[in-house]
Design an enzyme around this catalytic site. Structure first.
Site, short mmCIF file in Angstrom:
data_model
loop_
_atom_site.label_atom_id
_atom_site.label_comp_id
_atom_site.label_asym_id
_atom_site.label_seq_id
_atom_site.Cartn_x
_atom_site.Cartn_y
_atom_site.Cartn_z
N ILE A 6 26.56 37.89 38.81
CA ILE A 6 27.85 37.61 39.45
C ILE A 6 27.59 37.19 40.89
O ILE A 6 26.87 37.88 41.62
CB ILE A 6 28.77 38.85 39.45
CG1 ILE A 6 28.92 39.43 38.04
CG2 ILE A 6 30.14 38.48 40.02
CD1 ILE A 6 29.64 40.77 38.01
N GLY A 8 29.17 36.19 44.79
CA GLY A 8 30.30 36.54 45.63
C GLY A 8 30.78 37.97 45.41
O GLY A 8 31.96 38.21 45.18
N SER A 10 30.49 40.71 47.54
CA SER A 10 30.62 41.59 48.70
C SER A 10 32.04 42.10 48.88
O SER A 10 32.27 43.08 49.60
CB SER A 10 30.18 40.86 49.97
OG SER A 10 31.03 39.75 50.24
N GLY A 12 36.50 41.77 47.22
CA GLY A 12 37.49 41.21 46.32
C GLY A 12 37.13 41.32 44.85
O GLY A 12 36.61 42.33 44.36
N ILE A 13 37.42 40.25 44.12
CA ILE A 13 37.25 40.23 42.67
C ILE A 13 35.80 40.41 42.27
O ILE A 13 35.48 41.14 41.32
CB ILE A 13 37.82 38.92 42.09
CG1 ILE A 13 39.33 38.84 42.34
CG2 ILE A 13 37.54 38.82 40.59
CD1 ILE A 13 39.93 37.48 42.03
N GLY A 14 34.88 39.76 42.97
CA GLY A 14 33.46 39.87 42.64
C GLY A 14 32.95 41.28 42.76
O GLY A 14 32.19 41.76 41.90
N SER A 129 40.65 27.64 40.57
CA SER A 129 41.95 27.97 41.15
C SER A 129 43.02 27.10 40.51
O SER A 129 42.74 25.97 40.08
CB SER A 129 41.92 27.74 42.66
OG SER A 129 43.21 27.73 43.20
N TYR A 145 39.38 22.58 49.58
CA TYR A 145 39.25 23.66 48.61
C TYR A 145 39.74 23.25 47.23
O TYR A 145 39.03 23.38 46.23
CB TYR A 145 40.03 24.88 49.11
CG TYR A 145 40.03 26.04 48.13
CD1 TYR A 145 38.92 26.87 48.02
CD2 TYR A 145 41.15 26.31 47.35
CE1 TYR A 145 38.92 27.94 47.13
CE2 TYR A 145 41.16 27.38 46.46
CZ TYR A 145 40.04 28.18 46.35
OH TYR A 145 40.04 29.24 45.47
#
Length: 226
Positions: A6, A8, A10, A12-14, A129, A145
């Site tokens: 996985i 990202g 550090s 949030g979702i990850g 997204s 983005y």
């Protein structure tokens, strides 16, 4: 038990996905620039590796770890993301390059590095997204983005076709609003009804079981945009 990578992780979702996958008994390689939050958990089945997705040296360290410690990868979740919120006329080519380096080119390179360790039944998931979905509502300030997330969707569709004879499955989850730090960067005054824990639970389940039912698909996981 699966070996799961996985990016990202550090926050949030990850971060929540790493915990949930480990709680289910899987081995997790958690990749992020800041490994302190994951290491603080003290999970014996989570390895936190400092990782800059734009660095070829970092890619080599991940390759070496997988080759020596695991030998195979069942699930690869591309979760790391970069968002710059600026009016289009204020965006520089450097801004675009910075966003695309994380949201698209890093996905390309890490997938290339990991494919030799993936066999039939392996599942590659990219977190996109709703802003990258053609025909969806778009928002000012997110040109870099949203366009990078649209390119990511197309990349995964092509990869699904290219890898299907090897039995490697590729899917994309286009997320709507989740109450994360990144959402606050894009929409400072907006409060989402979905928490990182709730979205992580859905992604984790999909990562472990979705390869049996979907390939080359983009699933819109949203109850609001934003």
């Amino acid at each position: 038990m699966s070996n799961i990578i996985i990016t990202g992780t550090s926050r949030g979702i990850g971060f929540e996905m790493a915990k949930q996958c480990a709680d289910l008994g899987h081995k997790v390689l958690a990749l992020s620039r800041n490994v302190a939050p994951i290491e603080a958990l003290g999970y014996p089945n989570i390895t936190a590796l400092p990782f800059d997705i734009t660095s070829e040296e970092a890619m080599g360290r991940v390759r070496d770890y997988i080759a020596t410690a695991w030998g195979r990868v069942e699930v690869l979740i591309h979760n790391a993301g970069r968002l710059i919120n600026k009016p289009f006329e204020a965006l520089t080519l450097s801004d675009f390059s910075e966003v695309y380096a994380v949201n698209l080119f890093g996905v390309v390179r890490l997938t290339q590095v990991m494919l030799p360790f993936m066999q039939a039944g392996a599942h590659i998931i990219s977190i996109s997204s709703m802003g990258g979905v053609q025909g969806s509502v778009k928002f000012a300030g997110l040109a870099a983005y949203s366009s990078s997330k649209g390119a990511l969707i197309t990349l995964m569709e092509v990869l699904a076709e290219e890898l299907k004879e090897r039995g490697i499955v590729c899917n994309t989850l286009a997320l709507g609003a989740v109450q994360t730090e990144m959402l606050s960067e894009a929409f400072p005054d907006y409060k989402a009804t979905v928490t990182p824990e709730e979205m992580a639970r859905y992604i984790t389940e999909f990562a472990l079981s979705g390869a049996k039912l979907f390939n080359g698909k983009t699933l819109q996981v949203a109850n609001s945009t934003p």
